[in-house]
Design a protein around this motif. Structure first.
Motif, PDB file in Angstrom:
ATOM      1  N   GLY A 269       0.820  -1.213   0.000  1.00  0.00           N
ATOM      2  CA  GLY A 269       0.000   0.000   0.000  1.00  0.00           C
ATOM      3  C   GLY A 269       0.847   1.251   0.000  1.00  0.00           C
ATOM      4  O   GLY A 269       2.011   1.240   0.420  1.00  0.00           O
ATOM      5  N   ALA A 270       0.265   2.317  -0.505  1.00  0.00           N
ATOM      6  CA  ALA A 270       0.896   3.640  -0.421  1.00  0.00           C
ATOM      7  C   ALA A 270       0.496   4.230   0.920  1.00  0.00           C
ATOM      8  O   ALA A 270      -0.608   4.724   1.089  1.00  0.00           O
ATOM      9  N   GLN A 271       1.396   4.147   1.900  1.00  0.00           N
ATOM     10  CA  GLN A 271       1.038   4.453   3.279  1.00  0.00           C
ATOM     11  C   GLN A 271       0.950   5.951   3.557  1.00  0.00           C
ATOM     12  O   GLN A 271      -0.103   6.480   3.881  1.00  0.00           O
ATOM     13  N   ASN A 272       2.069   6.654   3.457  1.00  0.00           N
ATOM     14  CA  ASN A 272       2.106   8.081   3.751  1.00  0.00           C
ATOM     15  C   ASN A 272       3.377   8.666   3.148  1.00  0.00           C
ATOM     16  O   ASN A 272       4.191   7.964   2.545  1.00  0.00           O
ATOM     17  N   SER A 273       3.557   9.987   3.319  1.00  0.00           N
ATOM     18  CA  SER A 273       4.698  10.671   2.715  1.00  0.00           C
ATOM     19  C   SER A 273       6.031  10.237   3.328  1.00  0.00           C
ATOM     20  O   SER A 273       7.072  10.411   2.706  1.00  0.00           O
ATOM     21  N   SER A 274       6.011   9.689   4.533  1.00  0.00           N
ATOM     22  CA  SER A 274       7.255   9.264   5.173  1.00  0.00           C
ATOM     23  C   SER A 274       7.740   7.923   4.654  1.00  0.00           C
ATOM     24  O   SER A 274       8.941   7.705   4.490  1.00  0.00           O
ATOM     25  N   THR A 275       6.815   7.000   4.398  1.00  0.00           N
ATOM     26  CA  THR A 275       7.191   5.641   3.997  1.00  0.00           C
ATOM     27  C   THR A 275       7.071   5.416   2.498  1.00  0.00           C
ATOM     28  O   THR A 275       7.790   4.596   1.937  1.00  0.00           O
ATOM     29  N   GLY A 276       6.147   6.114   1.822  1.00  0.00           N
ATOM     30  CA  GLY A 276       5.896   5.847   0.413  1.00  0.00           C
ATOM     31  C   GLY A 276       5.166   4.522   0.243  1.00  0.00           C
ATOM     32  O   GLY A 276       4.418   4.073   1.123  1.00  0.00           O
ATOM     33  N   VAL A 277       5.394   3.875  -0.898  1.00  0.00           N
ATOM     34  CA  VAL A 277       4.765   2.573  -1.178  1.00  0.00           C
ATOM     35  C   VAL A 277       5.624   1.487  -0.524  1.00  0.00           C
ATOM     36  O   VAL A 277       6.822   1.376  -0.795  1.00  0.00           O
ATOM     37  N   VAL A 278       5.001   0.668   0.330  1.00  0.00           N
ATOM     38  CA  VAL A 278       5.735  -0.359   1.072  1.00  0.00           C
ATOM     39  C   VAL A 278       4.952  -1.673   1.067  1.00  0.00           C
ATOM     40  O   VAL A 278       3.756  -1.706   0.813  1.00  0.00           O
ATOM     41  N   GLU A 279       5.703  -2.761   1.353  1.00  0.00           N
ATOM     42  CA  GLU A 279       5.059  -4.056   1.616  1.00  0.00           C
ATOM     43  C   GLU A 279       5.237  -4.335   3.094  1.00  0.00           C
ATOM     44  O   GLU A 279       6.352  -4.310   3.615  1.00  0.00           O
ATOM     45  N   ARG A 280       4.102  -4.587   3.778  1.00  0.00           N
ATOM     46  CA  ARG A 280       4.128  -4.772   5.224  1.00  0.00           C
ATOM     47  C   ARG A 280       3.316  -6.009   5.599  1.00  0.00           C
ATOM     48  O   ARG A 280       2.450  -6.467   4.867  1.00  0.00           O
ATOM     49  N   SER A 281       3.650  -6.487   6.820  1.00  0.00           N
ATOM     50  CA  SER A 281       2.854  -7.576   7.384  1.00  0.00           C
ATOM     51  C   SER A 281       1.529  -7.022   7.902  1.00  0.00           C
ATOM     52  O   SER A 281       1.452  -5.854   8.315  1.00  0.00           O
ATOM     53  N   LEU A 282       0.506  -7.848   7.910  1.00  0.00           N
ATOM     54  CA  LEU A 282      -0.782  -7.415   8.453  1.00  0.00           C
ATOM     55  C   LEU A 282      -0.637  -6.991   9.912  1.00  0.00           C
ATOM     56  O   LEU A 282      -1.355  -6.099  10.377  1.00  0.00           O
ATOM     57  N   ASP A 283       0.296  -7.617  10.630  1.00  0.00           N
ATOM     58  CA  ASP A 283       0.480  -7.276  12.040  1.00  0.00           C
ATOM     59  C   ASP A 283       1.048  -5.870  12.235  1.00  0.00           C
ATOM     60  O   ASP A 283       0.926  -5.295  13.315  1.00  0.00           O
ATOM     61  N   TRP A 284       1.683  -5.313  11.212  1.00  0.00           N
ATOM     62  CA  TRP A 284       2.258  -3.979  11.331  1.00  0.00           C
ATOM     63  C   TRP A 284       1.168  -2.928  11.502  1.00  0.00           C
ATOM     64  O   TRP A 284       1.316  -1.991  12.268  1.00  0.00           O
ATOM     65  N   ASP A 285       0.056  -3.124  10.780  1.00  0.00           N
ATOM     66  CA  ASP A 285      -1.100  -2.234  10.928  1.00  0.00           C
ATOM     67  C   ASP A 285      -2.327  -3.004  10.444  1.00  0.00           C
ATOM     68  O   ASP A 285      -2.672  -2.962   9.267  1.00  0.00           O
ATOM     69  N   MET A 286      -2.948  -3.702  11.380  1.00  0.00           N
ATOM     70  CA  MET A 286      -4.055  -4.597  11.016  1.00  0.00           C
ATOM     71  C   MET A 286      -5.210  -3.823  10.382  1.00  0.00           C
ATOM     72  O   MET A 286      -5.682  -2.848  10.929  1.00  0.00           O
ATOM     73  N   PRO A 287      -5.667  -4.247   9.182  1.00  0.00           N
ATOM     74  CA  PRO A 287      -6.792  -3.575   8.542  1.00  0.00           C
ATOM     75  C   PRO A 287      -8.105  -3.853   9.268  1.00  0.00           C
ATOM     76  O   PRO A 287      -8.202  -4.777  10.077  1.00  0.00           O
ATOM     77  N   SER A 288      -9.118  -3.061   8.939  1.00  0.00           N
ATOM     78  CA  SER A 288     -10.436  -3.240   9.545  1.00  0.00           C
ATOM     79  C   SER A 288     -11.231  -4.343   8.848  1.00  0.00           C
ATOM     80  O   SER A 288     -12.064  -5.014   9.466  1.00  0.00           O
ATOM     81  N   GLY A 289     -10.997  -4.528   7.563  1.00  0.00           N
ATOM     82  CA  GLY A 289     -11.744  -5.532   6.808  1.00  0.00           C
ATOM     83  C   GLY A 289     -11.182  -5.673   5.416  1.00  0.00           C
ATOM     84  O   GLY A 289     -10.174  -5.058   5.068  1.00  0.00           O
ATOM     85  N   ALA A 290     -11.891  -6.493   4.579  1.00  0.00           N
ATOM     86  CA  ALA A 290     -11.439  -6.734   3.212  1.00  0.00           C
ATOM     87  C   ALA A 290     -12.615  -7.012   2.316  1.00  0.00           C
ATOM     88  O   ALA A 290     -13.690  -7.440   2.780  1.00  0.00           O
ATOM     89  N   VAL A 291     -12.446  -6.755   1.023  1.00  0.00           N
ATOM     90  CA  VAL A 291     -13.478  -7.066   0.007  1.00  0.00           C
ATOM     91  C   VAL A 291     -12.798  -7.791  -1.137  1.00  0.00           C
ATOM     92  O   VAL A 291     -11.599  -7.622  -1.381  1.00  0.00           O
ATOM     93  N   ARG A 292     -13.600  -8.593  -1.839  1.00  0.00           N
ATOM     94  CA  ARG A 292     -13.072  -9.394  -2.964  1.00  0.00           C
ATOM     95  C   ARG A 292     -13.874  -9.063  -4.209  1.00  0.00           C
ATOM     96  O   ARG A 292     -15.112  -9.093  -4.203  1.00  0.00           O
ATOM     97  N   LEU A 293     -13.120  -8.739  -5.298  1.00  0.00           N
ATOM     98  CA  LEU A 293     -13.756  -8.411  -6.557  1.00  0.00           C
ATOM     99  C   LEU A 293     -13.477  -9.465  -7.637  1.00  0.00           C
ATOM    100  O   LEU A 293     -14.107  -9.438  -8.688  1.00  0.00           O
ATOM    101  N   LEU A 294     -12.546 -10.385  -7.428  1.00  0.00           N
ATOM    102  CA  LEU A 294     -12.178 -11.360  -8.447  1.00  0.00           C
ATOM    103  C   LEU A 294     -12.969 -12.643  -8.284  1.00  0.00           C
ATOM    104  O   LEU A 294     -13.312 -13.040  -7.164  1.00  0.00           O
TER     105      LEU A 294
END
Length: 294
Positions: A269-294
């Motif tokens: 995800g593109a997190q913020n101006s400090s980090t830019g686009v990063v790959e992170r573990s879900l544990d780093w910032d757990m999302p609230s939910g998810a949706v599937r379009l495929l």
């Protein structure tokens, strides 16, 4: 001796007319003065028994007093000229010193103003950075609070989707394929790009701009805004994620951040101006939910 031979003259050279006139004038003046004095004396005055020495004309001819006066006048003129020259030089030196002092003061004022402006700029940057960090901390705290609030909703979503979902261990190790593989590959290729609010690529993104561009690789056109993207598709449990699912933070219809699940318990995800686009573990910032379009 020949009667034509030159006989040197023994006569003294004739004085010039001007010198004779001068002497005659001086002598006449002196004699006239004596005559007037004698006439003005008392009638019974005794006869003059002494001879008065008259000034010789030779002393007047030398002009010693006049030469001394001329020399003194010339010396005074030279001294006056010298004094004026020294005064002029002193005035020029004072003017030059005043000009240099004025220039130095102007330069000092300019440097002081530049230093003040630089300090103000550094202070503004520090305050802006501190404000950005404060906002990020508030966002993370808000995400944690929102996750707690949506726990019950996520549990109900798990129950409704249990028939079509696989186990969490299987979903996190499952390799993406087809459209999901294209979405994941594109998202991972942007890791390291900068974050810019409103960014849609190719080298800078915001969160929804990156998700929109990734899904375009699979031929799916998504809305531009994060809460519109999270409102699409089917809600899925965080324990049943598949590569290519859209993760969101906040409520589903009011999310403020989205990212793409890439498998293995990670998301891009593109997190913020400090980090830019990063790959992170879900544990780093757990999302609230998810949706599937495929």
């Amino acid at each position: 001796m020949s009667h034509t031979a030159h006989i040197p003259s023994h006569r003294k050279p004739r004085r010039s007319a001007s010198k004779l006139a001068l002497r005659a004038g001086v002598a006449g003046g002196v004699l006239g003065t004596i005559a007037v004095a004698g006439a003005a004396g008392p009638a019974n005055a005794e006869p003059v028994t002494e001879t008065i020495e008259m000034p010789t004309l030779g002393s007047l001819e030398t002009g010693t007093g006049l030469a001394s006066a001329v020399a003194a006048s010339a010396e005074a003129s030279q001294q006056e000229a010298l004094d004026q020259s020294l005064q002029t030089q002193e005035n020029l030196a004072l003017q030059k010193a005043a000009k240099e002092a004025k220039t130095a003061k102007a330069e000092a004022d300019r440097k002081a103003a530049a230093e003040k402006a630089e300090k103000a700029r550094l202070k503004a940057e520090a305050e802006a950075k501190a404000e950005q960090e404060r906002k990020e901390a508030q966002e993370r705290a808000s995400r944690t609070s929102e996750r707690t609030r949506l726990t019950s909703t996520s549990a109900s979503d798990d129950s409704s989707d249990s028939g079509s979902s696989t186990g969490s261990g299987e979903s996190q190790t499952q390799a993406p394929s087809g459209s999901a593989a294209a979405i994941v590959a594109f998202a991972r290729a942007q890791v390291g790009d900068s974050y810019v609010t409103g960014g849609t690529g190719p080298n800078s993104w915001d969160c929804s701009g990156l998700v929109q561009a990734a899904y375009r690789q699979a031929g799916i056109d998504l809305p531009r805004i994060s809460y519109d993207q999270s409102s699409m598709g089917t809600s899925v449990s965080l324990s049943n994620l598949q590569p290519g699912d859209i993760l969101y933070w906040g409520s589903r219809s009011g999310s403020y951040h989205v990212a793409i699940y890439v498998g293995g318990g990670n998301y891009v995800g593109a997190q913020n101006s400090s980090t830019g686009v990063v790959e992170r573990s879900l544990d780093w910032d757990m999302p609230s939910g998810a949706v599937r379009l495929l």
